[in-house]
Design a protein around this motif. Sequence first.
Motif, short mmCIF file in Angstrom:
data_model
loop_
_atom_site.label_atom_id
_atom_site.label_comp_id
_atom_site.label_asym_id
_atom_site.label_seq_id
_atom_site.Cartn_x
_atom_site.Cartn_y
_atom_site.Cartn_z
N PHE A 1 -7.47 3.70 -1.29
CA PHE A 1 -8.23 2.46 -1.33
C PHE A 1 -9.18 2.44 -2.52
CE2 PHE A 1 -8.07 0.91 3.39
CZ PHE A 1 -6.71 0.74 3.28
N ALA B 1 -3.01 3.81 5.40
CA ALA B 1 -4.36 3.72 4.82
C ALA B 1 -4.93 5.10 4.52
CB ALA B 1 -5.28 2.98 5.78
N ALA C 1 -11.78 0.11 4.45
CA ALA C 1 -11.67 -1.07 3.59
C ALA C 1 -13.04 -1.70 3.35
CB ALA C 1 -10.72 -2.09 4.22
N SER D 1 0.82 -1.22 0.00
CA SER D 1 0.00 0.00 0.00
C SER D 1 0.85 1.27 0.00
CB SER D 1 -0.97 0.01 1.18
OG SER D 1 -0.29 -0.17 2.42
N LEU E 1 -8.77 -6.89 0.18
CA LEU E 1 -7.72 -6.19 0.90
C LEU E 1 -7.39 -6.96 2.17
CD1 LEU E 1 -6.27 -3.38 0.38
CD2 LEU E 1 -7.50 -2.60 2.41
#
Length: 395
Positions: free
Chosen positions: A127, A122, A169, A87, A138
């Motif tokens: 995302f 994150a 997510a 990520s 994920l």
Amino acid sequence: MSAAILRDARHVRFAALPPLSLYVHLPWCVRKCPYCDFNSHELGRNAQGDLPEREYLAALMRDLEGLLPSVWGRRIHSIFIGGGTPSLFSAGAIDELLAGIRARLQVEPEAEVTLEANPGTAEAARFRGYRGAGVNRLSLGVQSFDDAMLQALGRIHTADEARRAIGMALETFGSVNIDLMYGLPGQTRTMARADAEEGVRRGTAHLSAYQLTIEPNTVFFSRRPALPGHDASADMQLAVEEILCGAGYEHYETSAFARPGARCRHNLNYWEFGDYLGIGAGAHGKLSFADRVTRHEQVKQPREYLAASEVPPQRTVTARELPFEFALNAFRLVDGFDAGLYGARTGLSPATIEPAMRAAESRGLVDRSGKRIRPTERGRRFLDDLVGLFLPAKE
């Protein structure tokens, strides 16, 4: 069985090749955790600025093209992008990566495409970008919902950041996994239960729960922390399993729990001894051909990988090694495997493992009473002993 028949039984012959997956390794992370023995390389807090995205994507495509002659005509059933911290890569880079893969390989329209993410990196927009690129699953490395435990593990995120990442997510992806760990420095059974209970409340369809182990070439190996004893860790494992199974999760693999229909297809292919291409620094792969099984391994150091120009050699796995390699994976499955899977995935006759199977039965480690071969409860608890019975005999 005569020696001549046994020799013939040890010839590898496939009637049909196993399913094929693709593993992609992105090796960089913000900070390497003290327990981590994966091929991960620390970039520091300016990770995005120091990340050689363009060069690495080009190297991945070069790597993949070198392996294509070994898999002509075969279809990819799943893709897993692991690390490191994948990520850290931009959504645009992941989009380019998946587009490049699809341009070179036949990827099933409904293929499972997983990307690993760190809650500390994150972002909702990122995302959404991954989802738009084709990632449909994920996997979040949460490890604990206790800030003291996260600090002891050297994680860069907090418990609240983990909760926010899970929420983002779930809003974006159809399938989400969270990793939890137990047996942590200073952890009690009550604390491990609390992590599992919160994991259930967070509502992901898949959870993985691992006991912390101290591995060579890690900070914890050279400066070992005080860990719970064996019995205390075993109690934590039982407590975690009880909570997750009681909440409706299926315990389908040693460390994996899923809602019905949410099992990880990519990892199932590993455990059922399927084939997989491995690209990226340090990635491993396994491929089957009509008369043999091979393994390949990429250059480990990212700098050397970027400069590499040769296709990695493929090593043939001998017929003597195959029973152990199969057992090492398949006996992790709680429900075991179909009796015909061994022959289908190794290309060998079942006669080649019959002595080991009989020994496992006699010790109460395996149940062969039905059409499936299952590790017993004892076999699951003493998995190393079970798998060790399938090691090749000394010649």
